[in-house]
Design a protein around this motif. Sequence first.
Motif, PDB file in Angstrom:
ATOM      1  N   GLY A 192     -10.382   8.583   6.385  1.00  0.00           N
ATOM      2  CA  GLY A 192     -10.963   7.245   6.390  1.00  0.00           C
ATOM      3  C   GLY A 192     -12.468   7.267   6.164  1.00  0.00           C
ATOM      4  O   GLY A 192     -13.005   6.466   5.378  1.00  0.00           O
ATOM      5  N   VAL A 250      -6.561   3.735   6.699  1.00  0.00           N
ATOM      6  CA  VAL A 250      -6.405   2.436   6.041  1.00  0.00           C
ATOM      7  C   VAL A 250      -7.398   1.432   6.592  1.00  0.00           C
ATOM      8  O   VAL A 250      -7.970   0.621   5.851  1.00  0.00           O
ATOM      9  CB  VAL A 250      -4.962   1.937   6.214  1.00  0.00           C
ATOM     10  N   THR A 251      -7.615   1.461   7.892  1.00  0.00           N
ATOM     11  CA  THR A 251      -8.523   0.499   8.518  1.00  0.00           C
ATOM     12  C   THR A 251      -9.926   0.595   7.942  1.00  0.00           C
ATOM     13  O   THR A 251     -10.621  -0.425   7.799  1.00  0.00           O
ATOM     14  CB  THR A 251      -8.566   0.742  10.042  1.00  0.00           C
ATOM     15  N   THR A 292     -13.659  -1.874  -1.478  1.00  0.00           N
ATOM     16  CA  THR A 292     -12.563  -1.853  -0.517  1.00  0.00           C
ATOM     17  C   THR A 292     -11.408  -2.702  -1.038  1.00  0.00           C
ATOM     18  O   THR A 292     -11.559  -3.446  -2.004  1.00  0.00           O
ATOM     19  CB  THR A 292     -13.031  -2.396   0.837  1.00  0.00           C
ATOM     20  N   THR A 350       0.827  -1.210   0.000  1.00  0.00           N
ATOM     21  CA  THR A 350       0.000   0.000   0.000  1.00  0.00           C
ATOM     22  C   THR A 350       0.861   1.261   0.000  1.00  0.00           C
ATOM     23  O   THR A 350       0.539   2.242  -0.675  1.00  0.00           O
ATOM     24  CB  THR A 350      -0.945   0.020   1.210  1.00  0.00           C
ATOM     25  N   ILE A 353      -9.420  -0.878   3.748  1.00  0.00           N
ATOM     26  CA  ILE A 353      -8.587  -1.957   3.228  1.00  0.00           C
ATOM     27  C   ILE A 353      -9.279  -3.310   3.282  1.00  0.00           C
ATOM     28  O   ILE A 353      -8.855  -4.262   2.632  1.00  0.00           O
ATOM     29  CB  ILE A 353      -7.237  -2.016   3.967  1.00  0.00           C
ATOM     30  N   SER A 398      -3.104  -1.086  10.885  1.00  0.00           N
ATOM     31  CA  SER A 398      -4.535  -1.374  10.975  1.00  0.00           C
ATOM     32  C   SER A 398      -4.798  -2.619  11.818  1.00  0.00           C
ATOM     33  O   SER A 398      -5.764  -2.664  12.580  1.00  0.00           O
ATOM     34  CB  SER A 398      -5.124  -1.547   9.574  1.00  0.00           C
ATOM     35  N   ALA A 424      -7.037   1.464  -0.400  1.00  0.00           N
ATOM     36  CA  ALA A 424      -6.226   1.966   0.711  1.00  0.00           C
ATOM     37  C   ALA A 424      -5.033   2.766   0.195  1.00  0.00           C
ATOM     38  O   ALA A 424      -4.693   3.824   0.743  1.00  0.00           O
ATOM     39  CB  ALA A 424      -5.755   0.801   1.577  1.00  0.00           C
TER      40      ALA A 424
END
Length: 320
Positions: A133, A250-251, A173, A86, A254, A273, A178
Amino acid sequence: MQQAVPAATLSSSRRRGNVGDAIFAGLAVASGVFVLLLLGSLILSLFIGGLPAFSAFGFGFLWSSTWDPVKQVFGAAVSVYGTVITSVLALILAVPLAFGIAFFLTELAPNWMRRPIGTAIELLAAIPSIIYGMWGFFVIVPLMSQYIQPPLIDAFDGIPLLQDLFSGPPFGTGIFTAALILAVMVIPFIAATMRDVFETVPPVYKESAYGVGCTTWEVMRSIVLPYTRVSVVGGIMLGLGRALGETMAVTFVIGNANHISPNLFAAGNTIASLVALEFPESPAGSLKLASLLALGFILFVISFIVLAVSRALLRPKLKV
């Protein structure tokens, strides 16, 4: 006619100056030692906390893709892969755009436009990661699932290698999403750094190049970039450091799946994450908590390796 300053007054002033210099030197040394102690304590605490995981799984912890809290078997391969891929994709997307922004602001934009755009870039850098996010989850993910992923999957279907990179159900996703969010987040840091260092080039250098008939791009390529290459690479490394350690943005996007896939649209995980998701559910003294601390230590090592490689790449150029 000036009066002579008494010797006693000069001696007293000299002593006060020496004392001030000594105090300033002591504070400077203390600041440097404090940074080293702080860095060492972070590394040591992470290593000691993750030592049970390293002892239980050995070097296999680094390349094991298993993360099973029920069976108490943990591995770092999935999250390390997600972190690296990423971050690299984010730089691939961000660096050209950041360079274009900096090039426009320093060479092409009229004076009345430079300040508003520069301020907007700085404001983008100040936005909290959780906002990115949420924006990614509610805006980018639907756009990816409806308008970007399906055409790419159809276009690359049947083409070797590309069909492995872009395939699967278009959930929106995944690793590519991400990386896209990370690219948006690191663009302000890289662009602002490039803009500032581009402006440090002495105008006489550029004027001389223009005087012999160089175009704007030739001046940028032959004058500005060679003059500022060290700082440009430093700005890129700053963006890479932000991408490696990013957590909440990212959480959100992703997918948080513990498996490795060559498919960029597949769900994945990163070290940050995974730690954010699993840490609240990890009892003190458990092997799971030790594994998470070991992942933090690995992330620290990755960041150190990236910095060392960047310095190694710059060293031959600095000798020229």
